[in-house]
Design a protein around this motif. Sequence first.
Motif, PDB file in Angstrom:
ATOM      1  N   THR A   1      10.633 -13.659   5.035  1.00 38.09           N
ATOM      2  CA  THR A   1       9.346 -14.345   4.913  1.00 38.09           C
ATOM      3  C   THR A   1       9.126 -15.356   6.034  1.00 38.09           C
ATOM      4  O   THR A   1       7.986 -15.709   6.332  1.00 38.09           O
ATOM      5  CB  THR A   1       9.236 -15.048   3.545  1.00 38.09           C
ATOM      6  OG1 THR A   1      10.385 -15.880   3.329  1.00 38.09           O
ATOM      7  CG2 THR A   1       9.145 -14.020   2.425  1.00 38.09           C
ATOM      8  N   LEU A   2      10.212 -15.819   6.676  1.00 37.28           N
ATOM      9  CA  LEU A   2      10.035 -16.684   7.839  1.00 37.28           C
ATOM     10  C   LEU A   2       9.414 -15.917   9.000  1.00 37.28           C
ATOM     11  O   LEU A   2       8.733 -16.497   9.843  1.00 37.28           O
ATOM     12  CB  LEU A   2      11.366 -17.317   8.238  1.00 37.28           C
ATOM     13  CG  LEU A   2      11.839 -18.417   7.288  1.00 37.28           C
ATOM     14  CD1 LEU A   2      13.314 -18.730   7.498  1.00 37.28           C
ATOM     15  CD2 LEU A   2      10.996 -19.683   7.469  1.00 37.28           C
ATOM     16  N   ASN A   3       9.636 -14.613   9.044  1.00 34.53           N
ATOM     17  CA  ASN A   3       8.948 -13.764  10.012  1.00 34.53           C
ATOM     18  C   ASN A   3       7.455 -13.717   9.706  1.00 34.53           C
ATOM     19  O   ASN A   3       6.619 -13.689  10.619  1.00 34.53           O
ATOM     20  CB  ASN A   3       9.553 -12.351   9.977  1.00 34.53           C
ATOM     21  CG  ASN A   3       8.977 -11.413  11.030  1.00 34.53           C
ATOM     22  OD1 ASN A   3       8.270 -11.818  11.934  1.00 34.53           O
ATOM     23  ND2 ASN A   3       9.297 -10.131  10.902  1.00 34.53           N
ATOM     24  N   VAL A   4       7.111 -13.723   8.431  1.00 36.47           N
ATOM     25  CA  VAL A   4       5.697 -13.674   8.042  1.00 36.47           C
ATOM     26  C   VAL A   4       4.933 -14.867   8.607  1.00 36.47           C
ATOM     27  O   VAL A   4       3.786 -14.735   9.050  1.00 36.47           O
ATOM     28  CB  VAL A   4       5.566 -13.626   6.501  1.00 36.47           C
ATOM     29  CG1 VAL A   4       4.094 -13.660   6.087  1.00 36.47           C
ATOM     30  CG2 VAL A   4       6.242 -12.377   5.940  1.00 36.47           C
ATOM     31  N   ILE A   5       5.577 -16.047   8.638  1.00 40.52           N
ATOM     32  CA  ILE A   5       4.870 -17.243   9.122  1.00 40.52           C
ATOM     33  C   ILE A   5       5.139 -17.529  10.598  1.00 40.52           C
ATOM     34  O   ILE A   5       4.848 -18.613  11.087  1.00 40.52           O
ATOM     35  CB  ILE A   5       5.213 -18.475   8.264  1.00 40.52           C
ATOM     36  CG1 ILE A   5       6.664 -18.897   8.457  1.00 40.52           C
ATOM     37  CG2 ILE A   5       4.898 -18.240   6.788  1.00 40.52           C
ATOM     38  CD1 ILE A   5       6.945 -20.330   8.027  1.00 40.52           C
ATOM     39  N   HIS A   6       5.730 -16.549  11.308  1.00 36.94           N
ATOM     40  CA  HIS A   6       5.925 -16.648  12.764  1.00 36.94           C
ATOM     41  C   HIS A   6       6.977 -17.688  13.162  1.00 36.94           C
ATOM     42  O   HIS A   6       6.911 -18.229  14.276  1.00 36.94           O
ATOM     43  CB  HIS A   6       4.607 -16.966  13.476  1.00 36.94           C
ATOM     44  CG  HIS A   6       3.501 -16.008  13.185  1.00 36.94           C
ATOM     45  ND1 HIS A   6       3.358 -14.805  13.838  1.00 36.94           N
ATOM     46  CD2 HIS A   6       2.475 -16.077  12.284  1.00 36.94           C
ATOM     47  CE1 HIS A   6       2.281 -14.177  13.374  1.00 36.94           C
ATOM     48  NE2 HIS A   6       1.730 -14.916  12.429  1.00 36.94           N
ATOM     49  N   ALA A   7       7.942 -17.957  12.318  1.00 36.12           N
ATOM     50  CA  ALA A   7       9.007 -18.890  12.685  1.00 36.12           C
ATOM     51  C   ALA A   7       9.853 -18.293  13.805  1.00 36.12           C
ATOM     52  O   ALA A   7      10.168 -17.098  13.782  1.00 36.12           O
ATOM     53  CB  ALA A   7       9.885 -19.199  11.477  1.00 36.12           C
ATOM     54  N   PRO A   8      10.248 -19.071  14.802  1.00 40.54           N
ATOM     55  CA  PRO A   8      11.111 -18.549  15.873  1.00 40.54           C
ATOM     56  C   PRO A   8      12.519 -18.286  15.362  1.00 40.54           C
ATOM     57  O   PRO A   8      13.011 -18.991  14.478  1.00 40.54           O
ATOM     58  CB  PRO A   8      11.102 -19.669  16.917  1.00 40.54           C
ATOM     59  CG  PRO A   8      10.773 -20.905  16.141  1.00 40.54           C
ATOM     60  CD  PRO A   8       9.882 -20.476  15.021  1.00 40.54           C
ATOM     61  N   ILE A   9      13.170 -17.267  15.914  1.00 45.32           N
ATOM     62  CA  ILE A   9      14.494 -16.866  15.443  1.00 45.32           C
ATOM     63  C   ILE A   9      15.576 -17.135  16.494  1.00 45.32           C
ATOM     64  O   ILE A   9      16.697 -16.652  16.371  1.00 45.32           O
ATOM     65  CB  ILE A   9      14.495 -15.392  15.015  1.00 45.32           C
ATOM     66  CG1 ILE A   9      15.731 -15.063  14.174  1.00 45.32           C
ATOM     67  CG2 ILE A   9      14.335 -14.481  16.217  1.00 45.32           C
ATOM     68  CD1 ILE A   9      15.760 -13.668  13.621  1.00 45.32           C
TER      69      ILE A   9
END
Length: 395
Positions: A172-180
């Motif tokens: 879900t952090l991908n859903v909000i565009h969080a950097p990895i």
Amino acid sequence: MVVKTLGKEDLWCGVVGGAALATGGGGAAMPREFFDARVDPLIEKGVKFQIVEPQDIPEDELIFVRLGVGGGIERRMQERCLRRFGVADWIREMDRVFPLPKWAEIPDEEWARVAPYRRLVELKGREPFGFMPFEIGPNVAFEIIRAAMLGKPLIDADNAGYRAVPEVSLGTLNVIHAPITPYVVATSYGDLMVFEKFLSWQRAEDLVRHIAITSGGGCSGMVSFDEDFIKKGTIYGTVSLAMKVGKAILDAREGGDDPVEAILETTGGYRLFEGKVGGTTREGYGAFTWGNIWIKGTGEYAGHTMRIWYKNENQISWIDEEPYVTCPDPFTVVDKKTGLGLSNFRPDHWPVGREVTVWGMKCADLWRTERGLRIYNPKHFGFDIKYVPIEEKVE
């Protein structure tokens, strides 16, 4: 800030409940004896097991997330890097064919678990406030334990939403565009890598997965997120939910009640199917474990067959070959009598004739956003099946 201190039985409830939520992945529920052997020495040393709610994370703090990947690989790759042989012993075997240089450092068994943490601290220039599990499964108890051993709390949230997932990109952090990035990756052979930039979360998955393939099927890793991303892009209360589900199962067993009904009452989930294991297939390749499960219906489901396709975790189901519940909604197969969540990584969990129940629940709201469903849906796995919410399927 409220810090909740957990007891040993809370952790055990996390193992049991995590398995019931794990959609067939996220590890496998360990025997109680193994759990006791791991936890009792820590309790004697005074280690405190603590969790903190996401909204209580102080501003500008960092949260670290363990992000290793792994699964089955082809025979020839297993024979190239035989992890179960023992790291030092297998490196000596490798040296017979591929001679090591003088500067090679042979790691100990724990190195790959601690090296990403140490390097990420160096890169970020500070310690994290705490850790958060990437997903929910029986291993969530060990997430609490590992955090506690470093004197840190575990955040009561996750990035998959009431379930485990097979790929780094399915968060879900991908859903909000969080950097990895930075993403620190280590192998049990002493390799340490820092990824500074990716095109996307999916590219992160693909690249790190290939490190796992060439490292015996798995590698460890760690990433960090600022507290504002954790507060905006994770699913709150999932660690506590795992413990509540585990307690409900254990109480039902002790009281002679139906553990499956206890799961449903605690989660608001749905009973999807009941029957006996009719057969399974299982294959390891690409650092994933793939297969199908067939369940012959009994009782009100007699005369019908459920099939489940899994990639590490359960993703697609059919009843009589008509599409039924699919990802991102989580669904798990549990033992009908005990409520034990069955693991797709454990062939011994699937004897023909075992009585099982399949249950499921609504996925996290973030997965039902426009971007969430673009990321996680049956087409991600190559199935031309339209996602239909679980509550519509069971009506």
